[in-house]
Write an enzyme that holds these catalytic residues in place. Structure first.
Site, PDB file in Angstrom:
ATOM      1  N   LYS A  69     -22.888  18.767   5.506  1.00 19.38           N
ATOM      2  CA  LYS A  69     -24.079  19.322   4.835  1.00 19.38           C
ATOM      3  C   LYS A  69     -25.355  18.949   5.584  1.00 19.38           C
ATOM      4  CE  LYS A  69     -23.721  17.494   0.822  1.00 19.38           C
ATOM      5  NZ  LYS A  69     -22.568  16.657   1.180  1.00 19.38           N
ATOM      6  N   THR A  71     -25.723  18.154   8.779  1.00 21.70           N
ATOM      7  CA  THR A  71     -25.779  18.886  10.054  1.00 21.70           C
ATOM      8  C   THR A  71     -26.192  20.331   9.834  1.00 21.70           C
ATOM      9  OG1 THR A  71     -24.019  17.452  10.897  1.00 21.70           O
ATOM     10  CG2 THR A  71     -24.452  19.469  12.126  1.00 21.70           C
ATOM     11  N   ARG A  92     -31.949  12.554   2.725  1.00 23.41           N
ATOM     12  CA  ARG A  92     -31.854  11.163   2.291  1.00 23.41           C
ATOM     13  C   ARG A  92     -31.771  10.225   3.493  1.00 23.41           C
ATOM     14  NH1 ARG A  92     -26.605  11.064  -1.244  1.00 23.41           N
ATOM     15  NH2 ARG A  92     -26.027  12.665   0.251  1.00 23.41           N
ATOM     16  N   PHE A 300     -22.315  15.155  -1.736  1.00 21.17           N
ATOM     17  CA  PHE A 300     -20.955  15.587  -2.083  1.00 21.17           C
ATOM     18  C   PHE A 300     -20.922  17.080  -2.448  1.00 21.17           C
ATOM     19  CE2 PHE A 300     -20.554  10.909  -3.242  1.00 21.17           C
ATOM     20  CZ  PHE A 300     -19.924  10.586  -2.065  1.00 21.17           C
ATOM     21  N   TRP A 408     -23.565  22.225  15.442  1.00 21.91           N
ATOM     22  CA  TRP A 408     -23.332  20.987  16.193  1.00 21.91           C
ATOM     23  C   TRP A 408     -23.470  21.251  17.690  1.00 21.91           C
ATOM     24  CZ3 TRP A 408     -20.647  18.720  20.067  1.00 21.91           C
ATOM     25  CH2 TRP A 408     -20.585  17.326  20.088  1.00 21.91           C
TER      26      TRP A 408
END
Length: 555
Positions: A69, A71, A92, A300, A408
Protein backbone atom coordinates in the site's frame (compact mmCIF):
# COMPACT_ATOMS: atom_id res chain seq x y z
CA UNK A 1 18.98 -3.74 -6.71
CA UNK A 2 17.78 -3.38 -3.13
CA UNK A 3 15.68 -0.49 -1.87
CA UNK A 4 18.61 1.02 0.00
CA UNK A 5 20.88 0.75 -3.08
CA UNK A 6 18.24 2.49 -5.19
CA UNK A 7 17.82 5.17 -2.50
CA UNK A 8 21.56 5.83 -2.40
CA UNK A 9 21.55 6.40 -6.16
CA UNK A 10 18.95 9.18 -5.96
CA UNK A 11 20.12 12.77 -5.56
CA UNK A 12 17.96 14.27 -2.84
CA UNK A 13 16.81 17.85 -3.15
CA UNK A 14 17.41 20.16 -0.19
CA UNK A 15 14.22 20.34 1.87
CA UNK A 16 13.89 24.05 1.01
CA UNK A 17 13.33 23.12 -2.64
CA UNK A 18 10.63 20.63 -1.62
CA UNK A 19 8.98 23.38 0.44
CA UNK A 20 9.04 25.61 -2.65
CA UNK A 21 7.20 23.01 -4.72
CA UNK A 22 4.80 22.35 -1.84
CA UNK A 23 4.00 26.06 -1.59
CA UNK A 24 5.41 26.86 1.85
CA UNK A 25 7.99 29.56 2.55
CA UNK A 26 11.40 28.25 3.56
CA UNK A 27 11.30 30.62 6.54
CA UNK A 28 8.40 28.58 7.95
CA UNK A 29 10.38 25.34 8.06
CA UNK A 30 11.76 23.95 11.31
CA UNK A 31 14.82 22.18 9.94
CA UNK A 32 16.08 18.76 10.99
CA UNK A 33 19.18 18.68 8.80
CA UNK A 34 19.28 19.11 5.00
CA UNK A 35 16.43 16.81 4.01
CA UNK A 36 13.84 16.88 6.82
CA UNK A 37 11.72 19.60 8.36
CA UNK A 38 8.71 20.10 10.59
CA UNK A 39 5.75 22.21 9.49
CA UNK A 40 4.14 24.58 12.03
CA UNK A 41 0.43 24.01 12.59
CA UNK A 42 -0.63 27.54 11.65
CA UNK A 43 0.06 26.65 8.00
CA UNK A 44 -3.12 24.54 7.87
CA UNK A 45 -5.86 26.33 5.91
CA UNK A 46 -9.30 24.81 6.63
CA UNK A 47 -10.89 26.43 3.56
CA UNK A 48 -8.32 24.86 1.25
CA UNK A 49 -8.61 21.53 3.07
CA UNK A 50 -12.19 21.09 1.84
CA UNK A 51 -11.39 22.07 -1.75
CA UNK A 52 -8.64 19.50 -2.30
CA UNK A 53 -9.21 15.85 -3.26
CA UNK A 54 -8.42 13.14 -0.72
CA UNK A 55 -7.56 9.66 -2.05
CA UNK A 56 -7.50 6.76 0.41
CA UNK A 57 -5.31 3.76 -0.42
CA UNK A 58 -6.34 0.48 1.19
CA UNK A 59 -5.93 -3.20 0.33
CA UNK A 60 -7.45 -6.65 0.29
CA UNK A 61 -6.64 -8.90 3.27
CA UNK A 62 -2.83 -9.07 3.19
CA UNK A 63 -0.24 -11.79 3.28
CA UNK A 64 2.18 -11.58 6.25
CA UNK A 65 4.58 -9.46 4.16
CA UNK A 66 1.95 -6.89 3.17
CA UNK A 67 0.76 -5.97 -0.31
CA UNK A 68 2.56 -2.67 -0.92
CA UNK A 69 0.00 0.00 0.00
CA UNK A 70 2.80 2.43 0.89
CA UNK A 71 4.65 1.77 -2.36
CA UNK A 72 1.44 2.25 -4.37
CA UNK A 73 0.56 5.42 -2.42
CA UNK A 74 3.96 6.95 -3.16
CA UNK A 75 3.89 5.82 -6.80
CA UNK A 76 0.37 7.20 -7.26
CA UNK A 77 1.35 10.61 -5.89
CA UNK A 78 4.29 10.66 -8.31
CA UNK A 79 2.02 9.56 -11.15
CA UNK A 80 -0.48 12.33 -10.38
CA UNK A 81 2.31 14.91 -10.58
CA UNK A 82 3.42 13.43 -13.91
CA UNK A 83 -0.05 14.05 -15.39
CA UNK A 84 -0.09 17.65 -14.20
CA UNK A 85 -1.83 17.40 -10.82
CA UNK A 86 -0.21 18.93 -7.75
CA UNK A 87 -0.11 15.96 -5.40
CA UNK A 88 1.31 15.13 -1.99
CA UNK A 89 1.57 11.77 -0.27
CA UNK A 90 0.80 11.63 3.47
CA UNK A 91 1.89 8.52 5.38
CA UNK A 92 2.54 7.04 8.80
CA UNK A 93 5.97 6.88 10.43
CA UNK A 94 7.59 3.42 10.67
CA UNK A 95 8.00 1.63 13.99
CA UNK A 96 11.42 0.27 14.92
CA UNK A 97 9.86 -3.05 15.94
CA UNK A 98 9.08 -4.21 12.38
CA UNK A 99 12.26 -2.53 11.03
CA UNK A 100 14.46 -4.84 13.12
CA UNK A 101 11.94 -7.68 13.18
CA UNK A 102 10.32 -9.42 10.23
CA UNK A 103 8.57 -6.85 8.04
CA UNK A 104 11.32 -4.28 7.53
CA UNK A 105 10.79 -0.55 7.04
CA UNK A 106 7.72 1.30 5.86
CA UNK A 107 9.03 3.82 3.36
CA UNK A 108 7.85 2.15 0.17
CA UNK A 109 10.26 0.49 -2.20
CA UNK A 110 12.24 0.72 -5.40
CA UNK A 111 11.56 3.99 -7.23
CA UNK A 112 8.48 4.64 -5.09
CA UNK A 113 10.15 5.46 -1.80
CA UNK A 114 10.04 8.34 0.65
CA UNK A 115 13.50 9.65 1.44
CA UNK A 116 15.87 9.76 3.29
CA UNK A 117 14.72 6.21 3.96
CA UNK A 118 17.35 5.41 6.60
CA UNK A 119 16.39 8.42 8.71
CA UNK A 120 12.65 7.85 8.34
CA UNK A 121 12.93 4.16 9.22
CA UNK A 122 15.13 4.85 12.24
CA UNK A 123 14.77 7.78 14.68
CA UNK A 124 13.50 10.33 12.10
CA UNK A 125 12.65 13.58 13.95
CA UNK A 126 12.14 11.95 17.34
CA UNK A 127 8.33 11.76 17.31
CA UNK A 128 8.17 8.16 18.51
CA UNK A 129 10.63 8.93 21.31
CA UNK A 130 8.49 11.87 22.45
CA UNK A 131 5.34 9.74 22.44
CA UNK A 132 7.15 7.03 24.37
CA UNK A 133 8.33 9.54 26.98
CA UNK A 134 4.90 11.13 27.36
CA UNK A 135 3.28 7.72 27.81
CA UNK A 136 5.87 6.57 30.34
CA UNK A 137 5.67 9.86 32.24
CA UNK A 138 2.03 9.09 32.94
CA UNK A 139 3.00 5.57 34.05
CA UNK A 140 5.57 7.05 36.45
CA UNK A 141 3.04 9.58 37.80
CA UNK A 142 0.52 6.79 38.41
CA UNK A 143 3.10 4.70 40.29
CA UNK A 144 4.23 7.72 42.29
CA UNK A 145 0.66 8.59 43.27
CA UNK A 146 0.01 5.07 44.53
CA UNK A 147 3.23 5.25 46.58
CA UNK A 148 2.68 8.77 47.93
CA UNK A 149 1.39 9.38 51.45
CA UNK A 150 0.45 13.04 50.91
CA UNK A 151 -0.62 13.07 47.26
CA UNK A 152 -2.47 9.77 47.09
CA UNK A 153 -5.95 10.03 45.56
CA UNK A 154 -6.87 6.49 46.49
CA UNK A 155 -6.23 4.69 43.20
CA UNK A 156 -6.95 0.98 43.41
CA UNK A 157 -3.84 -0.63 41.83
CA UNK A 158 -5.95 -3.62 40.74
CA UNK A 159 -7.94 -1.43 38.33
CA UNK A 160 -4.97 0.23 36.59
CA UNK A 161 -4.41 -1.01 33.04
CA UNK A 162 -1.92 1.68 31.89
CA UNK A 163 1.33 -0.09 30.96
CA UNK A 164 4.63 1.31 29.72
CA UNK A 165 5.74 1.40 26.09
CA UNK A 166 8.94 0.92 24.10
CA UNK A 167 9.50 1.07 20.36
CA UNK A 168 11.09 -2.34 20.01
CA UNK A 169 9.94 -5.95 19.69
CA UNK A 170 10.67 -7.66 23.01
CA UNK A 171 8.34 -10.48 24.06
CA UNK A 172 9.92 -10.79 27.51
CA UNK A 173 8.39 -7.43 28.51
CA UNK A 174 4.77 -8.30 27.73
CA UNK A 175 3.96 -9.23 31.32
CA UNK A 176 6.07 -8.06 34.24
CA UNK A 177 5.85 -7.28 37.95
CA UNK A 178 6.74 -3.71 38.94
CA UNK A 179 7.44 -2.27 42.38
CA UNK A 180 9.69 -5.05 43.68
CA UNK A 181 12.60 -4.27 45.98
CA UNK A 182 10.94 -3.08 49.14
CA UNK A 183 8.59 -0.28 50.18
CA UNK A 184 10.84 2.46 48.79
CA UNK A 185 10.48 0.98 45.27
CA UNK A 186 6.71 1.23 45.04
CA UNK A 187 3.69 -1.02 45.31
CA UNK A 188 4.18 -4.44 43.66
CA UNK A 189 1.63 -5.08 40.92
CA UNK A 190 1.27 -6.71 37.52
CA UNK A 191 2.05 -4.58 34.49
CA UNK A 192 3.94 -4.85 31.21
CA UNK A 193 5.06 -3.12 28.04
CA UNK A 194 3.32 -2.45 24.74
CA UNK A 195 5.09 -1.30 21.60
CA UNK A 196 4.97 2.49 21.17
CA UNK A 197 2.74 2.33 18.08
CA UNK A 198 0.05 0.70 20.25
CA UNK A 199 0.10 3.53 22.82
CA UNK A 200 -3.09 5.52 23.33
CA UNK A 201 -0.86 8.60 23.29
CA UNK A 202 -0.01 7.74 19.68
CA UNK A 203 -3.70 7.45 18.83
CA UNK A 204 -4.39 10.75 20.60
CA UNK A 205 -1.63 12.61 18.75
CA UNK A 206 -2.99 11.36 15.44
CA UNK A 207 -6.56 12.51 16.15
CA UNK A 208 -5.79 15.83 17.87
CA UNK A 209 -6.77 19.04 16.05
CA UNK A 210 -4.13 21.15 17.83
CA UNK A 211 -2.29 21.65 21.11
CA UNK A 212 -5.37 22.52 23.17
CA UNK A 213 -7.24 19.49 21.87
CA UNK A 214 -4.13 17.38 22.50
CA UNK A 215 -4.02 18.47 26.15
CA UNK A 216 -7.73 17.81 26.62
CA UNK A 217 -7.50 14.36 25.07
CA UNK A 218 -4.44 13.50 27.19
CA UNK A 219 -6.40 14.57 30.25
CA UNK A 220 -9.25 12.26 29.25
CA UNK A 221 -7.09 9.12 29.42
CA UNK A 222 -8.89 6.68 31.71
CA UNK A 223 -6.59 5.37 34.45
CA UNK A 224 -8.78 3.24 36.71
CA UNK A 225 -10.93 3.53 39.81
CA UNK A 226 -10.38 4.56 43.40
CA UNK A 227 -11.16 2.11 46.18
CA UNK A 228 -14.57 3.77 46.48
CA UNK A 229 -15.25 3.23 42.74
CA UNK A 230 -14.65 6.78 41.52
CA UNK A 231 -13.30 6.95 37.95
CA UNK A 232 -9.84 8.54 37.64
CA UNK A 233 -8.46 10.20 34.52
CA UNK A 234 -5.02 11.60 33.68
CA UNK A 235 -6.30 15.13 34.37
CA UNK A 236 -7.01 14.09 37.98
CA UNK A 237 -3.28 13.38 38.34
CA UNK A 238 -2.42 16.74 36.70
CA UNK A 239 -0.40 14.80 34.12
CA UNK A 240 -1.71 16.11 30.80
CA UNK A 241 0.10 19.47 30.80
CA UNK A 242 3.54 17.92 31.24
CA UNK A 243 2.72 15.20 28.72
CA UNK A 244 1.74 17.85 26.16
CA UNK A 245 5.04 19.65 26.77
CA UNK A 246 6.90 16.50 25.74
CA UNK A 247 4.78 16.40 22.55
CA UNK A 248 5.11 20.09 21.58
CA UNK A 249 7.29 19.30 18.57
CA UNK A 250 6.01 15.80 17.88
CA UNK A 251 2.56 17.21 17.08
CA UNK A 252 3.99 19.04 14.04
CA UNK A 253 3.93 17.07 10.73
CA UNK A 254 7.22 16.16 9.04
CA UNK A 255 8.06 17.17 5.46
CA UNK A 256 10.33 14.96 3.33
CA UNK A 257 10.29 13.87 -0.34
CA UNK A 258 9.70 10.92 -2.63
CA UNK A 259 12.25 9.43 -5.01
CA UNK A 260 10.94 11.84 -7.68
CA UNK A 261 10.90 14.93 -5.47
CA UNK A 262 7.17 14.86 -4.72
CA UNK A 263 6.42 16.42 -1.31
CA UNK A 264 5.76 13.78 1.34
CA UNK A 265 4.37 14.32 4.82
CA UNK A 266 5.14 11.56 7.32
CA UNK A 267 3.52 11.81 10.75
CA UNK A 268 2.31 9.44 13.46
CA UNK A 269 2.05 5.68 13.31
CA UNK A 270 -0.74 3.91 15.23
CA UNK A 271 -1.27 0.21 14.57
CA UNK A 272 -4.42 -0.66 12.62
CA UNK A 273 -5.33 -3.82 14.52
CA UNK A 274 -5.47 -2.02 17.90
CA UNK A 275 -5.88 1.67 16.97
CA UNK A 276 -6.99 3.70 13.95
CA UNK A 277 -4.01 2.77 11.75
CA UNK A 278 -3.52 6.01 9.86
CA UNK A 279 -1.40 9.16 9.92
CA UNK A 280 -2.41 12.23 11.89
CA UNK A 281 -5.39 14.45 11.11
CA UNK A 282 -2.97 17.40 11.16
CA UNK A 283 -0.69 15.81 8.54
CA UNK A 284 -3.62 15.04 6.24
CA UNK A 285 -4.97 18.58 6.58
CA UNK A 286 -1.50 20.02 6.01
CA UNK A 287 -1.26 18.13 2.73
CA UNK A 288 -4.76 19.19 1.68
CA UNK A 289 -3.88 22.83 2.41
CA UNK A 290 -1.22 22.89 -0.31
CA UNK A 291 -2.23 20.27 -2.88
CA UNK A 292 -4.88 19.47 -5.45
CA UNK A 293 -4.66 15.79 -4.54
CA UNK A 294 -3.54 14.11 -1.32
CA UNK A 295 -2.84 10.38 -1.35
CA UNK A 296 -2.95 8.70 2.04
CA UNK A 297 -3.19 5.14 3.31
CA UNK A 298 -4.76 3.14 6.12
CA UNK A 299 -3.15 0.06 7.64
CA UNK A 300 -3.82 -3.56 6.66
CA UNK A 301 -6.99 -4.43 4.70
CA UNK A 302 -10.07 -2.29 4.12
CA UNK A 303 -11.85 -4.15 6.94
CA UNK A 304 -9.39 -2.73 9.49
CA UNK A 305 -7.54 0.49 8.69
CA UNK A 306 -9.93 1.89 6.09
CA UNK A 307 -13.10 1.26 8.12
CA UNK A 308 -11.48 3.07 11.07
CA UNK A 309 -10.17 5.84 8.82
CA UNK A 310 -13.73 6.48 7.64
CA UNK A 311 -15.76 5.90 10.81
CA UNK A 312 -13.30 7.40 13.31
CA UNK A 313 -10.78 9.74 11.66
CA UNK A 314 -13.07 11.25 9.02
CA UNK A 315 -16.05 11.73 11.33
CA UNK A 316 -13.96 13.25 14.12
CA UNK A 317 -12.16 15.67 11.79
CA UNK A 318 -14.66 16.52 9.05
CA UNK A 319 -12.56 14.88 6.33
CA UNK A 320 -14.18 13.07 3.41
CA UNK A 321 -12.36 10.91 0.82
CA UNK A 322 -13.16 11.35 -2.86
CA UNK A 323 -12.05 7.86 -3.97
CA UNK A 324 -10.54 4.63 -2.66
CA UNK A 325 -7.66 2.82 -4.34
CA UNK A 326 -7.81 -0.85 -3.36
CA UNK A 327 -4.44 -2.58 -3.69
CA UNK A 328 -4.59 -6.20 -4.79
CA UNK A 329 -1.72 -8.56 -5.56
CA UNK A 330 -1.58 -11.84 -7.41
CA UNK A 331 0.20 -13.45 -4.46
CA UNK A 332 -2.42 -12.32 -1.90
CA UNK A 333 -5.28 -13.59 -4.04
CA UNK A 334 -3.57 -16.97 -4.44
CA UNK A 335 -2.98 -16.99 -0.67
CA UNK A 336 -6.72 -16.49 -0.11
CA UNK A 337 -7.31 -19.21 -2.67
CA UNK A 338 -5.64 -21.57 -0.15
CA UNK A 339 -2.25 -21.74 -1.88
CA UNK A 340 0.60 -22.36 0.62
CA UNK A 341 2.60 -19.25 1.52
CA UNK A 342 5.88 -20.82 0.39
CA UNK A 343 4.47 -21.51 -3.11
CA UNK A 344 2.97 -18.09 -3.92
CA UNK A 345 5.61 -17.28 -6.56
CA UNK A 346 4.48 -20.29 -8.62
CA UNK A 347 1.81 -19.69 -11.31
CA UNK A 348 -1.61 -21.05 -10.34
CA UNK A 349 -4.74 -19.73 -12.04
CA UNK A 350 -7.06 -21.96 -10.03
CA UNK A 351 -5.81 -20.61 -6.68
CA UNK A 352 -5.94 -17.06 -8.11
CA UNK A 353 -9.55 -17.52 -9.17
CA UNK A 354 -10.47 -19.04 -5.81
CA UNK A 355 -9.08 -15.97 -4.04
CA UNK A 356 -11.25 -13.50 -5.96
CA UNK A 357 -13.91 -13.78 -3.25
CA UNK A 358 -11.71 -11.76 -0.89
CA UNK A 359 -11.40 -8.96 -3.45
CA UNK A 360 -15.17 -9.04 -4.05
CA UNK A 361 -15.91 -8.58 -0.36
CA UNK A 362 -13.62 -5.58 -0.03
CA UNK A 363 -15.20 -3.97 -3.10
CA UNK A 364 -18.62 -4.52 -1.53
CA UNK A 365 -17.37 -2.92 1.69
CA UNK A 366 -16.20 0.20 -0.13
CA UNK A 367 -19.66 0.56 -1.66
CA UNK A 368 -21.20 0.50 1.84
CA UNK A 369 -19.58 3.91 2.36
CA UNK A 370 -20.85 5.21 -1.00
CA UNK A 371 -17.33 5.85 -2.31
CA UNK A 372 -16.08 5.04 -5.80
CA UNK A 373 -13.00 2.88 -6.16
CA UNK A 374 -10.18 1.79 -8.45
CA UNK A 375 -8.37 -1.53 -8.02
CA UNK A 376 -4.59 -1.18 -8.30
CA UNK A 377 -2.79 -4.42 -9.12
CA UNK A 378 0.62 -4.03 -7.51
CA UNK A 379 2.74 -6.04 -9.91
CA UNK A 380 5.55 -8.24 -8.59
CA UNK A 381 8.41 -9.78 -10.61
CA UNK A 382 7.00 -13.27 -9.96
CA UNK A 383 3.60 -12.40 -11.53
CA UNK A 384 3.06 -13.94 -14.96
CA UNK A 385 1.34 -12.05 -17.79
CA UNK A 386 -1.32 -14.76 -17.86
CA UNK A 387 -2.12 -14.24 -14.16
CA UNK A 388 -2.22 -10.45 -14.47
CA UNK A 389 -4.44 -10.59 -17.58
CA UNK A 390 -6.72 -13.09 -15.82
CA UNK A 391 -7.21 -10.69 -12.89
CA UNK A 392 -7.69 -7.66 -15.15
CA UNK A 393 -10.32 -9.50 -17.22
CA UNK A 394 -12.13 -10.56 -14.06
CA UNK A 395 -12.29 -6.96 -12.79
CA UNK A 396 -13.50 -5.64 -16.14
CA UNK A 397 -16.15 -8.35 -16.34
CA UNK A 398 -17.38 -7.27 -12.90
CA UNK A 399 -17.42 -3.61 -13.93
CA UNK A 400 -14.53 -2.76 -11.58
CA UNK A 401 -12.10 0.02 -12.55
CA UNK A 402 -8.66 -1.61 -12.60
CA UNK A 403 -5.08 -0.58 -13.33
CA UNK A 404 -1.81 -2.52 -13.32
CA UNK A 405 0.82 -0.51 -11.42
CA UNK A 406 4.53 -1.27 -11.68
CA UNK A 407 5.71 1.48 -9.37
CA UNK A 408 8.56 -0.36 -7.67
CA UNK A 409 10.49 -0.62 -10.93
CA UNK A 410 9.17 2.47 -12.73
CA UNK A 411 8.15 4.96 -10.04
CA UNK A 412 5.59 7.53 -11.15
CA UNK A 413 5.79 6.35 -14.76
CA UNK A 414 4.42 2.99 -13.61
CA UNK A 415 1.39 4.74 -12.07
CA UNK A 416 0.36 7.06 -14.91
CA UNK A 417 -2.55 4.83 -15.93
CA UNK A 418 -3.62 4.47 -12.28
CA UNK A 419 -3.36 8.23 -11.71
CA UNK A 420 -5.40 8.94 -14.84
CA UNK A 421 -8.14 6.54 -13.73
CA UNK A 422 -8.17 7.98 -10.21
CA UNK A 423 -8.63 11.52 -11.55
CA UNK A 424 -11.36 10.34 -13.92
CA UNK A 425 -13.11 8.54 -11.06
CA UNK A 426 -13.01 11.65 -8.87
CA UNK A 427 -14.30 13.87 -11.67
CA UNK A 428 -17.08 11.58 -12.93
CA UNK A 429 -18.19 9.70 -9.81
CA UNK A 430 -20.47 11.81 -7.67
CA UNK A 431 -19.83 9.85 -4.49
CA UNK A 432 -20.68 11.30 -1.10
CA UNK A 433 -19.13 9.53 1.87
CA UNK A 434 -21.69 7.90 4.17
CA UNK A 435 -20.49 6.49 7.52
CA UNK A 436 -21.27 2.89 8.37
CA UNK A 437 -22.95 3.68 11.67
CA UNK A 438 -24.14 6.51 13.89
CA UNK A 439 -22.02 7.21 16.98
CA UNK A 440 -25.27 7.67 18.93
CA UNK A 441 -26.21 4.00 18.53
CA UNK A 442 -25.68 1.57 21.37
CA UNK A 443 -22.23 0.00 21.65
CA UNK A 444 -23.68 -3.42 20.81
CA UNK A 445 -25.39 -2.15 17.66
CA UNK A 446 -22.22 -0.44 16.45
CA UNK A 447 -20.12 -3.58 17.02
CA UNK A 448 -22.73 -5.79 15.35
CA UNK A 449 -22.94 -3.48 12.33
CA UNK A 450 -19.17 -3.66 11.76
CA UNK A 451 -19.04 -7.41 12.35
CA UNK A 452 -21.95 -8.28 10.09
CA UNK A 453 -21.60 -5.74 7.29
CA UNK A 454 -17.80 -5.40 7.02
CA UNK A 455 -16.56 -8.81 8.17
CA UNK A 456 -19.55 -10.88 7.04
CA UNK A 457 -20.14 -12.44 10.47
CA UNK A 458 -23.38 -14.21 11.31
CA UNK A 459 -23.46 -12.95 14.90
CA UNK A 460 -21.44 -11.43 17.75
CA UNK A 461 -20.80 -13.21 21.03
CA UNK A 462 -19.50 -11.62 24.25
CA UNK A 463 -17.51 -13.35 26.98
CA UNK A 464 -18.44 -12.65 30.59
CA UNK A 465 -15.38 -10.41 30.86
CA UNK A 466 -16.50 -8.41 27.82
CA UNK A 467 -20.00 -8.03 29.27
CA UNK A 468 -18.54 -6.68 32.51
CA UNK A 469 -16.38 -4.22 30.55
CA UNK A 470 -19.42 -3.19 28.52
CA UNK A 471 -21.25 -2.30 31.71
CA UNK A 472 -18.27 -0.16 32.71
CA UNK A 473 -18.40 1.71 29.37
CA UNK A 474 -22.04 2.60 30.00
CA UNK A 475 -21.44 3.54 33.64
CA UNK A 476 -18.74 6.00 32.57
CA UNK A 477 -21.01 7.56 29.95
CA UNK A 478 -18.65 6.63 27.11
CA UNK A 479 -21.11 4.59 25.04
CA UNK A 480 -21.46 7.30 22.37
CA UNK A 481 -17.84 6.93 21.27
CA UNK A 482 -17.01 5.21 17.95
CA UNK A 483 -15.77 1.63 17.77
CA UNK A 484 -12.15 0.67 17.08
CA UNK A 485 -12.23 -3.10 16.59
CA UNK A 486 -9.10 -5.01 17.58
CA UNK A 487 -8.95 -7.90 15.12
CA UNK A 488 -6.46 -9.94 13.14
CA UNK A 489 -5.46 -8.48 9.79
CA UNK A 490 -5.00 -11.94 8.28
CA UNK A 491 -8.69 -12.72 7.86
CA UNK A 492 -12.03 -10.98 7.49
CA UNK A 493 -13.02 -12.97 10.58
CA UNK A 494 -11.38 -13.01 14.02
CA UNK A 495 -9.69 -16.32 13.15
CA UNK A 496 -6.46 -15.86 11.13
CA UNK A 497 -6.86 -19.36 9.66
CA UNK A 498 -10.11 -18.48 7.84
CA UNK A 499 -8.88 -17.10 4.53
CA UNK A 500 -10.78 -15.96 1.45
CA UNK A 501 -14.32 -14.85 2.30
CA UNK A 502 -15.38 -16.80 5.39
CA UNK A 503 -19.07 -17.20 6.10
CA UNK A 504 -21.32 -18.43 8.95
CA UNK A 505 -18.78 -17.45 11.61
CA UNK A 506 -19.29 -15.74 14.95
CA UNK A 507 -17.15 -12.82 16.10
CA UNK A 508 -16.22 -13.29 19.76
CA UNK A 509 -15.56 -10.14 21.78
CA UNK A 510 -13.22 -11.22 24.58
CA UNK A 511 -12.96 -7.85 26.30
CA UNK A 512 -13.70 -4.18 25.73
CA UNK A 513 -11.07 -1.54 26.47
CA UNK A 514 -11.56 2.18 26.91
CA UNK A 515 -9.50 4.77 25.04
CA UNK A 516 -11.33 7.82 26.33
CA UNK A 517 -8.45 10.13 25.43
CA UNK A 518 -8.29 8.96 21.84
CA UNK A 519 -12.07 8.99 21.82
CA UNK A 520 -13.01 5.41 20.96
CA UNK A 521 -13.96 2.05 22.45
CA UNK A 522 -11.81 -1.01 21.65
CA UNK A 523 -13.59 -4.40 21.47
CA UNK A 524 -10.88 -7.07 21.64
CA UNK A 525 -11.35 -10.08 19.36
CA UNK A 526 -8.88 -12.90 18.91
CA UNK A 527 -5.30 -12.69 20.18
CA UNK A 528 -3.99 -9.18 19.49
CA UNK A 529 -0.26 -8.81 20.09
CA UNK A 530 0.69 -5.34 21.35
CA UNK A 531 4.27 -6.24 22.14
CA UNK A 532 5.55 -8.39 19.25
CA UNK A 533 8.54 -10.65 19.55
CA UNK A 534 11.48 -10.92 17.19
CA UNK A 535 11.44 -13.79 14.67
CA UNK A 536 13.97 -16.60 14.83
CA UNK A 537 16.15 -14.77 12.31
CA UNK A 538 15.38 -11.06 12.81
CA UNK A 539 16.14 -8.46 10.16
CA UNK A 540 18.58 -6.88 12.62
CA UNK A 541 21.06 -9.69 11.90
CA UNK A 542 21.54 -8.29 8.38
CA UNK A 543 21.77 -4.61 9.34
CA UNK A 544 25.20 -3.03 9.78
CA UNK A 545 27.14 0.20 9.25
CA UNK A 546 30.59 0.66 7.68
CA UNK A 547 33.42 3.01 8.69
CA UNK A 548 32.07 5.74 6.39
CA UNK A 549 28.68 5.70 8.08
CA UNK A 550 26.88 3.86 5.26
CA UNK A 551 24.02 1.69 6.49
CA UNK A 552 23.82 -1.83 5.08
CA UNK A 553 20.87 -4.25 5.03
CA UNK A 554 18.03 -1.87 5.90
CA UNK A 555 14.94 -2.52 3.78
Amino acid sequence: MTDIEIAKGINLKPIGEIADSFGVSRDELELYGKYKAKLPLHLIDEEKVHRAKLILVSAISPTPAGEGKTTISIGLSQGLNRIGKKATVVLREPSLGPVFGIKGGATGGGYSQVLPMEDINLHFTGDFAAIEKAHNLLAAIIANNIQSKKNNIGLDPRTITWKRVMDMNDRSLRNIIVGLGGSSSGIPRESGFDITAASEVMAILCLASGLNDLKERLGNIFIGFTFDKKAIYARDLKANGAMAVLLKDAIKPNLVQTAEGTPAIIHGGPFANIAQGTNSVLATKMGLSYSEYVVTEAGFGFDLGAEKFLDIKCLSSGLSPHAVVLVATIRALKYHGKMPLADLKQPNLEALKAGFVNLEKHIENIKLFNICSVVAINRFVSDTDEEVDFLVDYCKHKGIQVSVADVWAKGGEGAIDLATKVVKTVELCNSRFIPLYDWEWTVEKKIETIAKKIYGAEAVDYTSKAKASLRKVYSLGLDKLPICMAKTQKSLSDNPELLGRPKDFIITVRDIEIAAGAGFIIPITGDIMRMPGLPEFPASESIDIDNDGNIIGLF
